[in-house]
Design a protein around this motif. Structure first.
Motif, PDB file in Angstrom:
ATOM      1  N   SER A 100     -52.933  -4.491  -2.130  1.00 35.64           N
ATOM      2  CA  SER A 100     -53.355  -5.159  -3.357  1.00 35.64           C
ATOM      3  C   SER A 100     -52.143  -5.430  -4.242  1.00 35.64           C
ATOM      4  O   SER A 100     -51.295  -4.551  -4.426  1.00 35.64           O
ATOM      5  CB  SER A 100     -54.375  -4.290  -4.111  1.00 35.64           C
ATOM      6  N   LEU A 101     -52.077  -6.641  -4.795  1.00 34.45           N
ATOM      7  CA  LEU A 101     -50.954  -7.027  -5.649  1.00 34.45           C
ATOM      8  C   LEU A 101     -51.466  -7.767  -6.881  1.00 34.45           C
ATOM      9  O   LEU A 101     -52.273  -8.700  -6.767  1.00 34.45           O
ATOM     10  CB  LEU A 101     -49.984  -7.934  -4.877  1.00 34.45           C
ATOM     11  N   LYS A 102     -50.989  -7.324  -8.050  1.00 34.65           N
ATOM     12  CA  LYS A 102     -51.281  -8.023  -9.300  1.00 34.65           C
ATOM     13  C   LYS A 102     -49.956  -8.338  -9.999  1.00 34.65           C
ATOM     14  O   LYS A 102     -49.117  -7.453 -10.159  1.00 34.65           O
ATOM     15  CB  LYS A 102     -52.155  -7.166 -10.220  1.00 34.65           C
ATOM     16  N   ILE A 103     -49.796  -9.582 -10.410  1.00 29.42           N
ATOM     17  CA  ILE A 103     -48.617 -10.014 -11.159  1.00 29.42           C
ATOM     18  C   ILE A 103     -49.100 -10.539 -12.499  1.00 29.42           C
ATOM     19  O   ILE A 103     -49.892 -11.497 -12.546  1.00 29.42           O
ATOM     20  CB  ILE A 103     -47.832 -11.091 -10.397  1.00 29.42           C
ATOM     21  N   LEU A 104     -48.655  -9.918 -13.588  1.00 29.21           N
ATOM     22  CA  LEU A 104     -49.154 -10.257 -14.908  1.00 29.21           C
ATOM     23  C   LEU A 104     -48.016 -10.646 -15.856  1.00 29.21           C
ATOM     24  O   LEU A 104     -46.990  -9.956 -15.918  1.00 29.21           O
ATOM     25  CB  LEU A 104     -49.912  -9.075 -15.531  1.00 29.21           C
ATOM     26  N   TYR A 105     -48.202 -11.753 -16.573  1.00 35.57           N
ATOM     27  CA  TYR A 105     -47.325 -12.196 -17.661  1.00 35.57           C
ATOM     28  C   TYR A 105     -45.905 -12.524 -17.192  1.00 35.57           C
ATOM     29  O   TYR A 105     -44.959 -12.462 -17.978  1.00 35.57           O
ATOM     30  CB  TYR A 105     -47.286 -11.158 -18.789  1.00 35.57           C
ATOM     31  N   TYR A 106     -45.776 -12.870 -15.940  1.00 38.36           N
ATOM     32  CA  TYR A 106     -44.486 -13.283 -15.383  1.00 38.36           C
ATOM     33  C   TYR A 106     -44.061 -14.598 -16.022  1.00 38.36           C
ATOM     34  O   TYR A 106     -44.867 -15.519 -16.174  1.00 38.36           O
ATOM     35  CB  TYR A 106     -44.644 -13.400 -13.872  1.00 38.36           C
ATOM     36  N   GLY A 107     -42.781 -14.729 -16.398  1.00 41.19           N
ATOM     37  CA  GLY A 107     -42.308 -15.895 -17.130  1.00 41.19           C
ATOM     38  C   GLY A 107     -41.507 -16.904 -16.347  1.00 41.19           C
ATOM     39  O   GLY A 107     -41.005 -17.874 -16.931  1.00 41.19           O
ATOM     40  N   GLY A 108     -41.381 -16.722 -15.037  1.00 42.02           N
ATOM     41  CA  GLY A 108     -40.640 -17.687 -14.235  1.00 42.02           C
ATOM     42  C   GLY A 108     -41.432 -18.965 -14.017  1.00 42.02           C
ATOM     43  O   GLY A 108     -42.647 -19.009 -14.210  1.00 42.02           O
ATOM     44  N   THR A 109     -40.752 -20.032 -13.595  1.00 38.63           N
ATOM     45  CA  THR A 109     -41.427 -21.313 -13.361  1.00 38.63           C
ATOM     46  C   THR A 109     -41.933 -21.454 -11.929  1.00 38.63           C
ATOM     47  O   THR A 109     -42.648 -22.398 -11.613  1.00 38.63           O
ATOM     48  CB  THR A 109     -40.485 -22.487 -13.667  1.00 38.63           C
ATOM     49  N   LYS A 110     -41.546 -20.529 -11.071  1.00 39.52           N
ATOM     50  CA  LYS A 110     -42.028 -20.531  -9.688  1.00 39.52           C
ATOM     51  C   LYS A 110     -42.047 -19.094  -9.184  1.00 39.52           C
ATOM     52  O   LYS A 110     -41.453 -18.194  -9.776  1.00 39.52           O
ATOM     53  CB  LYS A 110     -41.146 -21.401  -8.793  1.00 39.52           C
ATOM     54  N   PHE A 111     -42.750 -18.907  -8.065  1.00 41.11           N
ATOM     55  CA  PHE A 111     -42.823 -17.593  -7.442  1.00 41.11           C
ATOM     56  C   PHE A 111     -41.826 -17.513  -6.286  1.00 41.11           C
ATOM     57  O   PHE A 111     -41.601 -18.506  -5.592  1.00 41.11           O
ATOM     58  CB  PHE A 111     -44.234 -17.324  -6.902  1.00 41.11           C
ATOM     59  N   PRO A 112     -41.241 -16.344  -6.056  1.00 46.59           N
ATOM     60  CA  PRO A 112     -40.359 -16.200  -4.897  1.00 46.59           C
ATOM     61  C   PRO A 112     -41.155 -16.312  -3.598  1.00 46.59           C
ATOM     62  O   PRO A 112     -42.383 -16.133  -3.580  1.00 46.59           O
ATOM     63  CB  PRO A 112     -39.759 -14.802  -5.077  1.00 46.59           C
ATOM     64  N   THR A 113     -40.468 -16.600  -2.520  1.00 44.78           N
ATOM     65  CA  THR A 113     -41.144 -16.889  -1.253  1.00 44.78           C
ATOM     66  C   THR A 113     -41.891 -15.697  -0.682  1.00 44.78           C
ATOM     67  O   THR A 113     -42.807 -15.868   0.133  1.00 44.78           O
ATOM     68  CB  THR A 113     -40.144 -17.404  -0.215  1.00 44.78           C
ATOM     69  N   TRP A 114     -41.539 -14.471  -1.094  1.00 40.88           N
ATOM     70  CA  TRP A 114     -42.233 -13.321  -0.514  1.00 40.88           C
ATOM     71  C   TRP A 114     -43.691 -13.254  -0.974  1.00 40.88           C
ATOM     72  O   TRP A 114     -44.530 -12.651  -0.284  1.00 40.88           O
ATOM     73  CB  TRP A 114     -41.503 -12.014  -0.796  1.00 40.88           C
ATOM     74  N   VAL A 115     -43.997 -13.884  -2.110  1.00 36.73           N
ATOM     75  CA  VAL A 115     -45.399 -13.935  -2.561  1.00 36.73           C
ATOM     76  C   VAL A 115     -46.105 -14.981  -1.708  1.00 36.73           C
ATOM     77  O   VAL A 115     -45.966 -16.176  -1.911  1.00 36.73           O
ATOM     78  CB  VAL A 115     -45.496 -14.302  -4.055  1.00 36.73           C
ATOM     79  N   LYS A 135     -45.410 -23.819 -12.360  1.00 34.65           N
ATOM     80  CA  LYS A 135     -45.910 -25.174 -12.219  1.00 34.65           C
ATOM     81  C   LYS A 135     -46.636 -25.399 -10.892  1.00 34.65           C
ATOM     82  O   LYS A 135     -47.281 -26.439 -10.701  1.00 34.65           O
ATOM     83  CB  LYS A 135     -44.755 -26.158 -12.366  1.00 34.65           C
ATOM     84  N   CYS A 136     -46.525 -24.451  -9.983  1.00 33.16           N
ATOM     85  CA  CYS A 136     -47.243 -24.551  -8.720  1.00 33.16           C
ATOM     86  C   CYS A 136     -47.516 -23.149  -8.183  1.00 33.16           C
ATOM     87  O   CYS A 136     -46.855 -22.185  -8.576  1.00 33.16           O
ATOM     88  CB  CYS A 136     -46.463 -25.378  -7.696  1.00 33.16           C
ATOM     89  N   LEU A 137     -48.494 -23.060  -7.313  1.00 32.87           N
ATOM     90  CA  LEU A 137     -48.845 -21.780  -6.718  1.00 32.87           C
ATOM     91  C   LEU A 137     -48.050 -21.563  -5.435  1.00 32.87           C
ATOM     92  O   LEU A 137     -47.643 -22.527  -4.781  1.00 32.87           O
ATOM     93  CB  LEU A 137     -50.348 -21.735  -6.422  1.00 32.87           C
ATOM     94  N   PRO A 138     -47.845 -20.314  -5.067  1.00 32.57           N
ATOM     95  CA  PRO A 138     -47.140 -20.048  -3.799  1.00 32.57           C
ATOM     96  C   PRO A 138     -48.010 -20.397  -2.599  1.00 32.57           C
ATOM     97  O   PRO A 138     -49.212 -20.668  -2.738  1.00 32.57           O
ATOM     98  CB  PRO A 138     -46.856 -18.540  -3.873  1.00 32.57           C
TER      99      PRO A 138
END
Length: 251
Positions: A100-115, A135-138
């Motif tokens: 289980s993974l929850k990411i909250l209030y992250y301020g980057g404009t994209k997610f790293p590839t491991w997500v 701006k986009c989902l992983p």
């Protein structure tokens, strides 16, 4: 956590740490806790100024952690640095058996590839909350075991497209092979959900419930018909959502 915690290398349970809290806990202080198992919540990640500390935490070596929560501040002001926050999240890649993974209030404009990396073969639950600058989902469709996906309060997201499905070759040509519950909530600028234009593949064969809540700008839904769907919950949205889905599934 008391002073001298760095010597507690045999510690097995540590449910929550707050960066820069009492005792000035640093993210890199997690390095020596290789035997942690169960749940771990890391809060105050906006206080991490050196992304190298994230890698030094060695989350990828903590094989016993099955439930991980990564939390920044819910105050988005001029002190936030999107590049630094991306590098911190990139360095916090957990062990591949995470459930289980929850990411909250992250301020980057994209997610790293491991997500969304298909090597996370045990990940069944994923929640992305108020990562408002993304701006986009992983590419989440290639997660073989994902059953529950919740995406909420990502205010810069205006389109969800075929990129969400990812490289389906990793799942025998099936996108979201195990997904059962899909939730989109409070996406204020989301306008389009379309899986057209990508490589044709089977999608969501197990999906039984979709919730679309408080997405007032959404008016184009062009996705393949989902034969397994049992529950469709739409509220706080334009009537155009239902019309678009009916038109798409009826074609």
């Amino acid at each position: 956590m008391p002073l001298g915690y760095g010597r507690l290398t045999g510690l097995q349970t540590l449910s929550k740490v707050i960066i820069g809290g009492t005792g000035k806990f640093r993210l890199s202080d997690l390095k020596g806790f290789l035997h942690l198992h169960g749940q771990l919540s890391i809060e105050g990640l906006h206080k991490v100024k050196n992304a190298a500390h994230a890698k030094e935490a060695n989350l990828h070596q903590k094989k016993g952690i099955c439930d991980l929560q990564l939390k920044w501040s819910n105050v988005f002001d001029g002190s936030r640095n999107e590049i630094s926050e991306y590098e911190v999240l990139e360095g916090l890649r957990p062990f591949k058996k995470l459930r289980s993974l929850k990411i909250l209030y992250y301020g980057g404009t994209k997610f790293p590839t491991w997500v969304g990396d298909p090597s996370f073969v045990c990940l069944t639950q994923l929640t992305l909350t108020d990562c408002r600058s993304c701006k986009c989902l992983p590419m989440l469709g290639q997660l073989p075991a994902l059953q529950n996906l919740c995406v909420e309060s990502i205010h810069d997201l205006d389109k969800v497209g075929s990129e969400l499905l990812g490289d389906t070759n990793s799942c025998n040509g099936i996108a979201f092979p195990s997904l059962e519950v899909l939730e989109f909530r409070d996406l204020q600028n989301w306008k389009e959900w379309s899986t057209s234009g990508g490589e044709k593949c089977e999608t969501c064969p197990c999906l039984r419930e979709i919730s679309i809540v408080d997405c007032p700008e959404l008016d184009v839904v062009a996705i393949d018909s989902i034969q397994s769907l049992q529950v469709l919950h739409v509220s706080g949205c334009s009537i155009a959502v239902l019309k678009s889905m009916v038109a798409s599934w009826g074609s």
